[in-house]
Design a protein around this motif. Structure first.
Motif, PDB file in Angstrom:
ATOM      1  N   ASP A 186       0.835  -1.214   0.000  1.00 39.85           N
ATOM      2  CA  ASP A 186       0.000   0.000   0.000  1.00 39.85           C
ATOM      3  C   ASP A 186       0.867   1.260   0.000  1.00 39.85           C
ATOM      4  O   ASP A 186       0.594   2.214  -0.729  1.00 39.85           O
ATOM      5  CB  ASP A 186      -0.925   0.002   1.216  1.00 39.85           C
ATOM      6  CG  ASP A 186      -2.041  -1.027   1.099  1.00 39.85           C
ATOM      7  OD1 ASP A 186      -2.226  -1.571  -0.005  1.00 39.85           O
ATOM      8  OD2 ASP A 186      -2.720  -1.289   2.115  1.00 39.85           O
ATOM      9  N   ILE A 187       1.886   1.259   0.837  1.00 37.43           N
ATOM     10  CA  ILE A 187       2.748   2.450   0.898  1.00 37.43           C
ATOM     11  C   ILE A 187       3.553   2.593  -0.385  1.00 37.43           C
ATOM     12  O   ILE A 187       3.759   3.710  -0.889  1.00 37.43           O
ATOM     13  CB  ILE A 187       3.646   2.388   2.139  1.00 37.43           C
ATOM     14  CG1 ILE A 187       2.775   2.551   3.406  1.00 37.43           C
ATOM     15  CG2 ILE A 187       4.745   3.448   2.086  1.00 37.43           C
ATOM     16  CD1 ILE A 187       3.527   2.516   4.705  1.00 37.43           C
TER      17      ILE A 187
ATOM     18  N   HIS B 150       2.484   1.785  -3.276  1.00 39.61           N
ATOM     19  CA  HIS B 150       1.514   2.346  -4.222  1.00 39.61           C
ATOM     20  C   HIS B 150       1.387   3.865  -4.032  1.00 39.61           C
ATOM     21  O   HIS B 150       1.351   4.623  -5.016  1.00 39.61           O
ATOM     22  CB  HIS B 150       0.158   1.671  -4.013  1.00 39.61           C
ATOM     23  CG  HIS B 150      -0.922   2.180  -4.913  1.00 39.61           C
ATOM     24  ND1 HIS B 150      -1.085   1.731  -6.211  1.00 39.61           N
ATOM     25  CD2 HIS B 150      -1.893   3.118  -4.711  1.00 39.61           C
ATOM     26  CE1 HIS B 150      -2.099   2.377  -6.762  1.00 39.61           C
ATOM     27  NE2 HIS B 150      -2.608   3.208  -5.875  1.00 39.61           N
ATOM     28  N   ILE B 151       1.336   4.301  -2.784  1.00 40.05           N
ATOM     29  CA  ILE B 151       1.250   5.741  -2.506  1.00 40.05           C
ATOM     30  C   ILE B 151       2.492   6.459  -3.014  1.00 40.05           C
ATOM     31  O   ILE B 151       2.408   7.524  -3.644  1.00 40.05           O
ATOM     32  CB  ILE B 151       1.055   5.980  -0.998  1.00 40.05           C
ATOM     33  CG1 ILE B 151      -0.324   5.460  -0.545  1.00 40.05           C
ATOM     34  CG2 ILE B 151       1.185   7.472  -0.665  1.00 40.05           C
ATOM     35  CD1 ILE B 151      -0.528   5.491   0.954  1.00 40.05           C
TER      36      ILE B 151
ATOM     37  N   HIS C  25       2.566   6.709  -6.907  1.00 40.61           N
ATOM     38  CA  HIS C  25       1.570   7.592  -7.494  1.00 40.61           C
ATOM     39  C   HIS C  25       1.639   9.020  -6.949  1.00 40.61           C
ATOM     40  O   HIS C  25       0.769   9.842  -7.263  1.00 40.61           O
ATOM     41  CB  HIS C  25       0.170   7.016  -7.289  1.00 40.61           C
ATOM     42  CG  HIS C  25      -0.084   5.799  -8.115  1.00 40.61           C
ATOM     43  ND1 HIS C  25       0.301   4.531  -7.719  1.00 40.61           N
ATOM     44  CD2 HIS C  25      -0.665   5.648  -9.336  1.00 40.61           C
ATOM     45  CE1 HIS C  25      -0.040   3.657  -8.646  1.00 40.61           C
ATOM     46  NE2 HIS C  25      -0.623   4.291  -9.635  1.00 40.61           N
ATOM     47  N   SER C  26       2.659   9.298  -6.152  1.00 37.54           N
ATOM     48  CA  SER C  26       2.827  10.652  -5.616  1.00 37.54           C
ATOM     49  C   SER C  26       3.958  11.410  -6.286  1.00 37.54           C
ATOM     50  O   SER C  26       4.060  12.626  -6.136  1.00 37.54           O
ATOM     51  CB  SER C  26       3.092  10.591  -4.100  1.00 37.54           C
ATOM     52  OG  SER C  26       1.991  10.028  -3.414  1.00 37.54           O
TER      53      SER C  26
ATOM     54  N   ILE D  60       3.685  13.152   0.522  1.00 33.87           N
ATOM     55  CA  ILE D  60       3.653  11.704   0.731  1.00 33.87           C
ATOM     56  C   ILE D  60       3.378  11.376   2.190  1.00 33.87           C
ATOM     57  O   ILE D  60       2.580  10.475   2.508  1.00 33.87           O
ATOM     58  CB  ILE D  60       4.990  11.079   0.276  1.00 33.87           C
ATOM     59  CG1 ILE D  60       5.168  11.246  -1.232  1.00 33.87           C
ATOM     60  CG2 ILE D  60       5.052   9.599   0.668  1.00 33.87           C
ATOM     61  CD1 ILE D  60       6.524  10.785  -1.732  1.00 33.87           C
TER      62      ILE D  60
ATOM     63  N   ARG E 164      -0.254  11.740   2.929  1.00 34.80           N
ATOM     64  CA  ARG E 164      -1.064  10.710   2.274  1.00 34.80           C
ATOM     65  C   ARG E 164      -0.945   9.371   2.989  1.00 34.80           C
ATOM     66  O   ARG E 164      -1.929   8.648   3.134  1.00 34.80           O
ATOM     67  CB  ARG E 164      -0.650  10.564   0.808  1.00 34.80           C
ATOM     68  CG  ARG E 164      -1.092  11.726  -0.064  1.00 34.80           C
ATOM     69  CD  ARG E 164      -0.646  11.544  -1.509  1.00 34.80           C
ATOM     70  NE  ARG E 164      -1.084  12.659  -2.337  1.00 34.80           N
ATOM     71  CZ  ARG E 164      -0.789  12.808  -3.622  1.00 34.80           C
ATOM     72  NH1 ARG E 164      -0.035  11.896  -4.232  1.00 34.80           N
ATOM     73  NH2 ARG E 164      -1.223  13.859  -4.300  1.00 34.80           N
ATOM     74  N   VAL E 165       0.268   9.054   3.423  1.00 35.47           N
ATOM     75  CA  VAL E 165       0.458   7.802   4.163  1.00 35.47           C
ATOM     76  C   VAL E 165      -0.286   7.864   5.493  1.00 35.47           C
ATOM     77  O   VAL E 165      -0.973   6.911   5.892  1.00 35.47           O
ATOM     78  CB  VAL E 165       1.956   7.530   4.389  1.00 35.47           C
ATOM     79  CG1 VAL E 165       2.137   6.350   5.351  1.00 35.47           C
ATOM     80  CG2 VAL E 165       2.656   7.255   3.069  1.00 35.47           C
TER      81      VAL E 165
ATOM     82  N   HIS F 294      -3.914   7.228   5.154  1.00 33.18           N
ATOM     83  CA  HIS F 294      -4.316   5.889   4.702  1.00 33.18           C
ATOM     84  C   HIS F 294      -4.633   5.004   5.909  1.00 33.18           C
ATOM     85  O   HIS F 294      -3.968   5.055   6.930  1.00 33.18           O
ATOM     86  CB  HIS F 294      -3.191   5.262   3.879  1.00 33.18           C
ATOM     87  CG  HIS F 294      -3.471   3.850   3.468  1.00 33.18           C
ATOM     88  ND1 HIS F 294      -4.393   3.521   2.501  1.00 33.18           N
ATOM     89  CD2 HIS F 294      -2.937   2.678   3.910  1.00 33.18           C
ATOM     90  CE1 HIS F 294      -4.419   2.209   2.354  1.00 33.18           C
ATOM     91  NE2 HIS F 294      -3.534   1.674   3.194  1.00 33.18           N
TER      92      HIS F 294
END
Length: 415
Positions: free
Chosen positions: A318-319, A321-322, A325-326, A360, A363-364, A367
């Motif tokens: 998941d991280i 992916h973040i 896409h960041s 980032i 965003r993390v 999540h």
């Protein structure tokens, strides 16, 4: 995997031009051979029966580099990909230089079960002899696809193997030109070189991407040679080819495995080190800023200990992916090891790098994993100094990361 797929993969291994050997993962005895394809047996001089159940230590000898073997042993113990070069010995005692890669294989539960090694004898004389023998077989074997054209490039003969590969009946291609099989993958320069070579009476060899009757593409290793009449004038051309689509697909998959982290899909550390060196050289030549972000998941060991490794793996994905896409499309994101990531930012001033790291981080933090809940990350940021090496740049970024950890985590620290 279906029976058909299993047969396909078995055929790909057994018919591969590269030497392939598969061992079990029992490192207490060194990994015992379970499968060795004919290419491996030919390279080593041992039969499959002689190899089965034995370790590959028998291939080592006095000139085998112990440092390479020690590195190999560490990689296998840690279940990591290995690539290296060393001197091995055939059954008859003659030495040869081999370049090989070893990939760990895990079952659906993540348990290490086997190692797959793909090897190539890179000894100059052996390689030249092999190429000559391969060429002779390709020219002589009727099972290989063969077509003959006249000087106007019209096909006057095609064998059954060619019909089977292309999907065309023999009578459908007679009178046609090889342009029928063009895929659009080659540019005009490629065909100009082909025509120039043949017009000069020279052979032309290349890997072609051709189109079958049903529109699908296949890869052919192809040799085209002019045929002269008794007066020495070119009268025909003969093309002998071999469908290498399976090999190309396997090589593509292996190249991807060599550069990509299997869990997250990010660049792996080995490839990342190369990307970092290339970026450093560009920054030095162009005089542009180069920023390096080192990112680490906070309290990741506690996540694994409390929720188990499947949950930890999910958090890593998941991280990743973040992160991916960041960043900008030109930026490189790498899994450096464990829960640590690197973000390589070329032509990026410090202010922009700080802004990205903060974006980032937020965003993390926002999540939520259904089982683990919220996670945070810490960052260390360093901008390359004139003349600075990649090792020094990474060391400063890594030190900044640990500063962020000491100051409470979930934050960015500048080197």
């Amino acid at each position: 995997m279906s029976t058909c797929e299993s047969r396909l993969f078995q055929a790909a291994v057994m018919q591969s031009w590269n030497a392939i050997v598969i061992t079990d993962a029992d490192l207490t005895v060194g990994g015992r051979v379970e499968i060795a394809n004919p290419a491996f047996c030919a390279m080593t001089g041992y039969t499959l029966e002689e190899l089965k159940g034995q370790t590959l230590k028998r291939l080592q000898g006095p000139e085998t580099d112990r440092a390479v073997i020690d590195e190999l042993r560490i990689c296998l113990q840690e279940g990591r990909f290995f690539e290296g070069t060393a001197i091995n010995y055939r059954k008859d005692g003659t030495p040869y230089t081999v370049h090989w890669s070893i990939t760990p294989v895990r079952d659906d539960e993540g348990k290490l079960t086997h190692f797959v090694s793909i090897q190539q004898d890179i000894s100059e004389h052996v390689r030249a002899d092999r190429e000559n023998r391969l060429l002779a077989r390709a020219l002589d074997a009727a099972s290989d696809p063969i077509i003959i054209t006249d000087t106007a490039k019209r096909i006057i003969f095609a064998n059954l193997a060619f019909a089977n590969v292309t999907g065309y009946a023999v009578n459908e291609v007679i009178g046609m030109t090889p342009a029928l099989f063009r895929s659009g993958e080659h540019d005009e320069k490629f065909y100009a070189e082909l025509h120039t070579s043949l017009a000069s009476g020279n052979d032309f060899r290349a890997t072609f991407t051709n189109r079958r009757r049903d529109g699908s593409l296949y890869h052919a290793e192809q040799s085209i040679s002019p045929i002269c009449d008794d007066a020495g004038r070119i009268s025909h051309y003969v093309s002998v080819s071999k469908d290498i689509s399976e090999r190309v697909d396997i090589e593509h998959a292996l190249r991807q495995a060599a550069t990509e982290d299997t869990l997250t899909g990010l660049h792996n550390r080995r490839h990342g080190e190369q990307l970092l060196k290339e970026a450093q050289r560009r920054a030095q030549v162009q005089g542009t800023p180069l920023a390096l972000l080192v990112c680490d998941i906070d309290h990741f060991k506690q996540i694994n200990d409390r929720f188990g490794h499947p949950a930890g793996d999910r958090v890593l994905r998941d991280i990743a992916h973040i992160l991916r896409h960041s960043v900008r499309s030109r930026d490189k994101v790498m899994r450096w090891g464990g829960e640590e990531f690197l973000i390589l930012l070329e032509d990026c001033p410090q202010a922009a790098a700080v802004e990205l790291a903060e974006r980032i981080r937020l965003r993390v933090a926002a999540h939520r994993d259904a089982q683990v809940g919220a996670c945070t990350v810490s960052f260390g940021l360093a901008l390359r100094k004139p003349g600075e090496t990649t090792d020094a740049l990474f060391a400063r970024a890594d030190a900044a990361l640990y500063e962020a950890k000491r100051n409470g985590r979930n934050r960015l620290s500048l080197a």
